[in-house]
Design an enzyme around this catalytic site. Structure first.
Site, mmCIF file in Angstrom:
data_model
loop_
_atom_site.group_PDB
_atom_site.id
_atom_site.type_symbol
_atom_site.label_atom_id
_atom_site.label_comp_id
_atom_site.label_asym_id
_atom_site.label_seq_id
_atom_site.Cartn_x
_atom_site.Cartn_y
_atom_site.Cartn_z
ATOM 1 N N LYS A 124 0.813 -1.219 0.000
ATOM 2 C CA LYS A 124 0.000 0.000 0.000
ATOM 3 C C LYS A 124 0.841 1.262 0.000
ATOM 4 C CE LYS A 124 -3.326 -2.775 0.060
ATOM 5 N NZ LYS A 124 -2.441 -3.954 0.157
ATOM 6 N N CYS A 195 8.350 -9.108 -1.161
ATOM 7 C CA CYS A 195 8.281 -10.552 -1.413
ATOM 8 C C CYS A 195 8.561 -10.883 -2.874
ATOM 9 C CB CYS A 195 6.935 -11.100 -0.971
ATOM 10 S SG CYS A 195 6.723 -11.047 0.822
ATOM 11 N N SER A 518 -4.571 -11.259 -2.382
ATOM 12 C CA SER A 518 -3.151 -10.936 -2.318
ATOM 13 C C SER A 518 -2.543 -11.101 -3.702
ATOM 14 C CB SER A 518 -2.458 -11.876 -1.330
ATOM 15 O OG SER A 518 -1.071 -11.885 -1.532
#
Length: 612
Positions: A124, A195, A518
């Site tokens: 975000k 990630c 996600s």
């Protein structure tokens, strides 16, 4: 000629007090009249994508000072979606995007900064800073913290490189022992950085390249690699250069709204579709476009998804490739170059570093035949293979590039995985304003799927039913009341999809929701259903056992219930705001209630509506 914004507080007798305070921060008389460059950092020890950013502001500041500007750093919040996942912490993730945007606006406008460098990275933070930059419309350069390295597989369990999603999905695989799972957990996230797959954070950082607001390599250069240092230094220099062009030469082409035009948004979305990025990018791109006052909506994205092919399948859409492999294949310039050769790119848009996108790709697309030696060297940067939280801690290089356009990490249009792209928009009687699916993560034989509705009214209930093995082959799990308003906060549904995958149902079931997924999600997962249930959307009318049809090729999502029955159900619900039929064990704070009172459904980017 525009005046420096900072002159408001640095010139005139009446600003003696303000100048006194500026002097107390280290400024001298010689600094008044120089552009003040705000450095919006997002360092935090909570988030691996941001844990290494503590000194990055100082690094950028050194370049700003050297280029003739005055650097002033501040920090924003940063939520780790993975740590917040699976509990009420996820209610705060999407709302944090708007808090970040507002905080950047507050700091920059309160102190009359002239330009901005955004040091972002995770889910975000990049979107929030992007919204702020386009809202402020002052010279800006984005530089992210960079992606994490992927982890070593575990012999006898997973032979491929691993990441966070492997740890989640294998946790419910009963064939995996506790010892094996512990080893996967140890290996999954080996370094600092966002990630390692084409999840939301990396997708958004790649899109800033296509929008023209960051430097080449921003989305794919590993956080651990020494090459990333040059991006931070160059960002500081470019910010001052752009500020001088605007304030001294009245050159508006350097402003973010002059760069992030509709054509640039089309480029960014074409990239996203080609690389099979996170569905969350749709939400954030729509929100950013509104801040830029650009008319760009789901219909535009739908049209692009029918033209742009899928050129890359990176984790979670593949077990073969991670972001480090995208970099070896030439990074974002290589994907944009393939789109360019396919006639699918707007080449004349400006960037913060080049006059046009075409000029940028001539130098940086290693497949173009024109790339500079510096670009070729840059895209050889490789993982270090050592656990670390330190930026720039290694300088490994691959022996060669991956330029296999037929079977490598990045394919050509001719050798595309699919003719139509990795993301698409569905419409139908339970998604009148649209829904979003990542087709890059789906086997083509699942493009048409009809099943029984298994209706739940929260992510928690979905997880319980899946782990209790009540969800069976052929079911379509419908999670309602998890949209921006209904959650509130539009939770990500990575745990339900990971658990379905771990239980062997990933290709035998589907999941649809007015919430979101996600970037680590793969499989037949449809999110962003609009309007959401809490806003009177028809997804709230679906009942257990209803037949639902998903037709990806024809862009259809519908419940096979006639209009009269849906009208009867709607009348039965009444005119009051719709809520879950039974109470949820969920504490909704005043902050979240305030967010819910203003937020729109996903088709509008889940932006807040505030009366003028």
């Amino acid at each position: 000629m525009p005046q420096l914004r900072s002159a408001t507080s640095t010139t005139g007798r009446n600003m003696a007090g303000a100048r006194a305070l500026w002097r107390a921060t280290g400024m001298g008389s010689e600094d008044f009249g120089k552009p003040i460059v705000a450095i919006a950092n997002s360092f935090t020890q909570f988030v691996p994508g941001h844990v290494h950013l503590k000194n990055m502001g100082e690094l950028v500041a050194s370049a700003v000072q050297e280029a003739g500007g005055v650097a002033k750093e501040f920090n924003t919040i940063a939520v780790d979606d993975g740590i917040a996942m699976g509990h009420d912490g996820m209610l705060y993730s999407l709302p944090s995007r708007d808090i970040i945007a507002d905080s950047v606006e507050y700091m920059v406008n309160a102190h009359c900064a002239d330009a901005l460098v955004c040091i972002s990275n995770c889910d975000k933070i990049t979107p929030g800073m992007l919204m702020a930059a386009l809202r402020l419309n002052i010279p800006v350069v984005f530089v992210s913290g960079g992606p994490m390295e992927s982890g070593e597989g575990v012999e006898g369990v997973v032979e491929h490189r691993v990441d966070l999603v492997d740890a989640m999905s294998l946790a419910v695989d009963e064939s995996v022992t506790d010892a094996q799972l512990a080893q996967i957990e140890e290996n999954a996230c080996p370094t600092c950085g966002s990630c390692s797959g084409m999840f939301t954070a990396n997708s958004m950082n790649c899109l800033t390249e296509a929008l023209g607001l960051s430097l080449p390599g921003n989305g794919t250069t590993l956080a651990t690699h020494v090459n990333r240092k040059r991006l931070f230094l160059e960002a500081g220099r470019r910010a001052v250069e752009s500020a001088k062009k605007y304030y001294e030469q009245d050159d508006e082409s350097v402003l973010p709204r002059s760069i992030a035009t509709k054509a640039a948004f089309e480029n960014a979305m074409a990239l996203d579709i080609a690389m099979g990025g996170s569905t969350n990018t749709v939400l954030h791109i729509l929100a950013a476009a509104q801040e830029a006052e650009v008319d760009f909506n789901l219909s535009d994205i739908d049209a692009l998804s029918r033209q742009v092919p899928c050129l890359a399948k990176v984790a979670p859409n593949s077990t073969t490739f991670h972001i480090e492999h995208v970099h070896r294949a030439g990074g974002i310039p290589a994907i944009l170059g393939e789109l360019r050769r396919g006639g699918l790119l707007n080449e004349d848009v400006h960037t913060v570093h080049s006059q046009t996108m075409g000029e940028w790709l001539d130098e940086w697309d290693i497949r173009s035949g024109k790339a500079s030696d510096a670009a070729k060297e840059f895209f050889l940067a490789a993982p270090g293979g050592v656990r670390t939280t330190q930026a720039f801690s290694q300088a490994n290089e691959y022996e060669d590039h991956d330029v296999d356009a037929a079977g490598g990490c990045i394919r050509s249009v001719e050798h595309a995985y699919t003719k139509e792209g990795g993301l698409c928009v569905l419409f139908g009687n339970i998604a009148e304003d649209g829904a979003v699916i990542k087709t890059a993560g789906i086997d083509p034989e699942l493009f048409h799927f009809t099943g029984r509705a298994f209706v739940v009214e929260s992510q928690d209930e979905a997880v319980h039913e899946i782990l209790s093995k009540n969800v069976k082959e052929g079911d379509i799990v419908v999670i309602a009341y998890e949209g921006p308003k209904g959650g509130p906060g539009m939770q990500e549904m990575l745990y339900p999809t990971s658990y379905l995958k771990g239980l062997g149902l990933g290709k035998k079931c589907a999941l649809i929701t007015d919430g979101r997924f996600s970037g680590g999600t793969s499989g037949l997962s449809i999110g962003h259903i609009s309007p959401e249930a809490a806003a009177g959307g028809a997804v709230g009318l679906v009942q257990h056992g209803d037949e639902i049809e998903i037709d990806v090729e024809n862009r259809v999502l519908r419940v096979n219930v006639d209009d009269a029955e849906l009208a009867r159900r709607r009348q039965e619900k009444g005119d009051a705001p719709w809520k879950p039929t039974k109470p949820r064990e969920r504490r909704v704070s005043k902050a979240l209630k305030a967010y819910a009172s203003m937020v729109t459904s996903a088709d509008k980017g889940a932006v807040r509506v505030v009366e003028d």
